[in-house]
Structures are given as C-alpha cells and as structure tokens.
Design a protein around this motif. Sequence first.
Motif, PDB file in Angstrom:
ATOM      1  N   SER A   2       0.837  -1.201   0.000  1.00 46.00           N
ATOM      2  CA  SER A   2       0.000   0.000   0.000  1.00 46.00           C
ATOM      3  C   SER A   2       0.869   1.247   0.000  1.00 46.00           C
ATOM      4  CB  SER A   2      -0.929  -0.001   1.215  1.00 46.00           C
ATOM      5  OG  SER A   2      -0.157   0.094   2.388  1.00 46.00           O
ATOM      6  N   ARG A   3       0.272   2.316  -0.476  1.00 47.68           N
ATOM      7  CA  ARG A   3       0.987   3.586  -0.558  1.00 47.68           C
ATOM      8  C   ARG A   3       0.831   4.360   0.744  1.00 47.68           C
ATOM      9  NH1 ARG A   3      -1.325   5.511  -6.285  1.00 47.68           N
ATOM     10  NH2 ARG A   3      -0.779   7.535  -5.464  1.00 47.68           N
ATOM     11  N   SER A   4       1.841   5.141   1.050  1.00 46.96           N
ATOM     12  CA  SER A   4       1.796   5.942   2.265  1.00 46.96           C
ATOM     13  C   SER A   4       0.847   7.130   2.053  1.00 46.96           C
ATOM     14  CB  SER A   4       3.193   6.445   2.617  1.00 46.96           C
ATOM     15  OG  SER A   4       3.598   7.438   1.695  1.00 46.96           O
ATOM     16  N   PRO A   5       0.375   7.740   3.134  1.00 48.83           N
ATOM     17  CA  PRO A   5      -0.500   8.917   2.995  1.00 48.83           C
ATOM     18  C   PRO A   5       0.167  10.052   2.211  1.00 48.83           C
ATOM     19  CG  PRO A   5      -0.602   8.086   5.227  1.00 48.83           C
ATOM     20  CD  PRO A   5       0.472   7.304   4.528  1.00 48.83           C
ATOM     21  N   ARG A   6       1.467  10.193   2.385  1.00 53.01           N
ATOM     22  CA  ARG A   6       2.180  11.244   1.650  1.00 53.01           C
ATOM     23  C   ARG A   6       2.160  10.960   0.144  1.00 53.01           C
ATOM     24  NH1 ARG A   6       8.233  13.668   2.555  1.00 53.01           N
ATOM     25  NH2 ARG A   6       8.276  14.793   0.589  1.00 53.01           N
ATOM     26  N   GLU A   7       2.419   9.717  -0.231  1.00 52.94           N
ATOM     27  CA  GLU A   7       2.397   9.349  -1.647  1.00 52.94           C
ATOM     28  C   GLU A   7       1.008   9.535  -2.246  1.00 52.94           C
ATOM     29  OE1 GLU A   7       5.865   5.949  -1.943  1.00 52.94           O
ATOM     30  OE2 GLU A   7       3.839   5.369  -1.360  1.00 52.94           O
TER      31      GLU A   7
END
Length: 83
Positions: A2-7
């Motif tokens: 999964s992608r980070s919130p920043r990404e």
Amino acid sequence: MSRSPREMAEAQARQRFIVITAMRFAGVGLVMLGYAIVKGVIDLPYWVGVALAVMGFVDVFAMPVFLARRWKAADAARERGRR
C-alpha cells in the motif's frame, strides 16, 4: 504494497494539477476558435465566436479557482469526518 499517505497526497495533487492545466489549455483553444470565428476565418455566425471566446475566458480564469475551492472544501469535510 500500500501507498503511504504522503504518496497518496502527492498523487492527488499531481492529478489536480493536470486537470487544472487541461482546463486552461481547453480555454485557450476556445478563445482562439472564437477569435477565428469573429475575424471571419471560420464561417460561423459572429455571436458563436463571441460565445466561445467568453466561455474560453471563463475556463482559463474562473474554473481553476472554482475547482481549487471545491477540492479544498471537500478535503476539509473529509478531515472533519475523520475526527
């Protein structure tokens, strides 16, 4: 993975930038088309050219502001919902 919130935020910002840029390009195209009609290069009624040019100016100057405000309000509402 999964992608980070920043990404995710960066991807959303990139997508919004592309939408606003496309809106501006479309507006410039409408203004140019309207100007060509008004000048008689394209054989359509004068009022069609004026209407297209006005819509183009709205696309270039007003729509990016409208979209940014709408997205900001939606982001704020989403943040309020998380709390």
